[in-house]
Design a protein around this motif. Structure first.
Motif, short mmCIF file in Angstrom:
data_model
loop_
_atom_site.label_atom_id
_atom_site.label_comp_id
_atom_site.label_asym_id
_atom_site.label_seq_id
_atom_site.Cartn_x
_atom_site.Cartn_y
_atom_site.Cartn_z
N PRO A 1 1.01 -1.19 -0.08
CA PRO A 1 -0.13 -0.34 -0.04
C PRO A 1 0.88 1.34 -0.06
CG PRO A 1 0.23 -1.15 1.97
CD PRO A 1 0.60 -2.12 0.95
N SER A 2 2.42 1.48 0.39
CA SER A 2 2.63 2.71 0.80
C SER A 2 3.67 2.92 -1.16
CB SER A 2 3.35 2.76 2.05
OG SER A 2 4.69 1.49 2.55
N TYR A 3 3.45 1.61 -1.20
CA TYR A 3 4.47 1.86 -2.66
C TYR A 3 5.05 3.16 -3.03
CZ TYR A 3 6.20 1.00 -7.50
OH TYR A 3 6.69 1.52 -8.45
N GLY A 4 3.93 4.51 -3.11
CA GLY A 4 4.61 5.90 -3.73
C GLY A 4 5.79 6.71 -3.35
N GLN A 5 5.41 6.20 -1.60
CA GLN A 5 5.60 6.71 -0.86
C GLN A 5 7.33 6.25 -1.06
OE1 GLN A 5 4.28 5.99 3.70
NE2 GLN A 5 6.58 7.22 4.27
N VAL A 6 7.21 4.91 -0.90
CA VAL A 6 8.62 4.17 -0.92
C VAL A 6 9.75 4.83 -1.72
CG1 VAL A 6 9.96 1.70 -1.10
CG2 VAL A 6 7.66 1.77 0.85
N MET A 7 8.68 4.65 -3.15
CA MET A 7 9.22 5.17 -4.44
C MET A 7 9.58 6.38 -4.31
SD MET A 7 9.84 2.50 -6.54
CE MET A 7 10.64 3.37 -7.61
N THR A 8 8.72 7.77 -3.73
CA THR A 8 9.40 8.46 -3.31
C THR A 8 11.08 8.97 -2.61
OG1 THR A 8 7.43 10.18 -4.02
CG2 THR A 8 8.57 11.35 -2.79
N GLU A 9 11.30 7.96 -1.27
CA GLU A 9 12.17 7.75 -1.09
C GLU A 9 13.66 6.89 -1.67
OE1 GLU A 9 13.60 6.02 3.25
OE2 GLU A 9 11.81 6.53 2.95
N ILE A 10 13.22 6.12 -2.33
CA ILE A 10 13.99 5.57 -3.26
C ILE A 10 14.48 6.84 -4.31
CG2 ILE A 10 14.27 3.59 -5.24
CD1 ILE A 10 12.34 1.81 -3.07
N LYS A 11 13.84 7.72 -4.91
CA LYS A 11 14.28 8.86 -6.02
C LYS A 11 15.33 9.15 -5.50
CE LYS A 11 10.79 8.06 -9.73
NZ LYS A 11 10.31 8.89 -10.46
#
Length: 147
Positions: free
Chosen positions: A50-60
């Motif tokens: 569910p927190s994919y967007g947040q995780v991807m933002t942090e990874i970027k």
């Protein structure tokens, strides 16, 4: 005479990336090229968590920081454009090359055997087969013996 005005170095942050970066730097210096360093973050099925967007933002954000550090360490004195994107690695490399009018791609191979290619595929192989521009592939294990 062949002139490579823009060179793309797709950076995977592998342990052998520094070896391939030296080759990209030599080519950029030789042809007085603008150097582009691209990191592609593999994207995953966003329905998996569910927190994919947040995780991807942090990874970027972490990737951008790591990209800048890598560029400072390996490409001091060069005009360098950096970018971190997410998606299918081979496809994103080719899209970036097309969009930015890159004239040469310098990338590493991991030197996998036939079984490794069968199981994992090869980003370098896909890029070489699909690119409309020259692609210089470096086998880092072999290249490091030349140093």
């Amino acid at each position: 005479m062949v002139q490579y005005q823009k060179i793309l170095f797709p950076l995977d942050f592998s342990v052998t990336a520094s070896t391939v970066a030296r080759h990209a730097a030599v080519m950029a210096r030789q042809f007085e090229s603008e150097l582009h360093v691209l990191h592609v973050i593999p994207s995953y099925d966003h329905h998996a968590f569910p927190s994919y967007g947040q995780v991807m933002t942090e990874i970027k954000e972490r990737a951008k920081t790591a990209l800048n550090e890598f560029v400072q360490q390996h490409f001091a004195g060069f005009e360098v454009q950096t970018k971190a994107v997410s998606g299918h690695t081979g496809r994103k490399i080719l899209e970036y090359a097309d969009k930015e009018k890159i004239s040469l791609i310098v990338m590493g191979t991991h030197g996998r055997g036939d079984l490794g290619k069968l199981i994992f595929g090869s980003v370098a192989q896909r890029v070489v087969q699909s690119a409309a521009i020259p692609v210089m592939t470096i086998n880092p294990a072999e290249a490091s013996r030349m140093d």
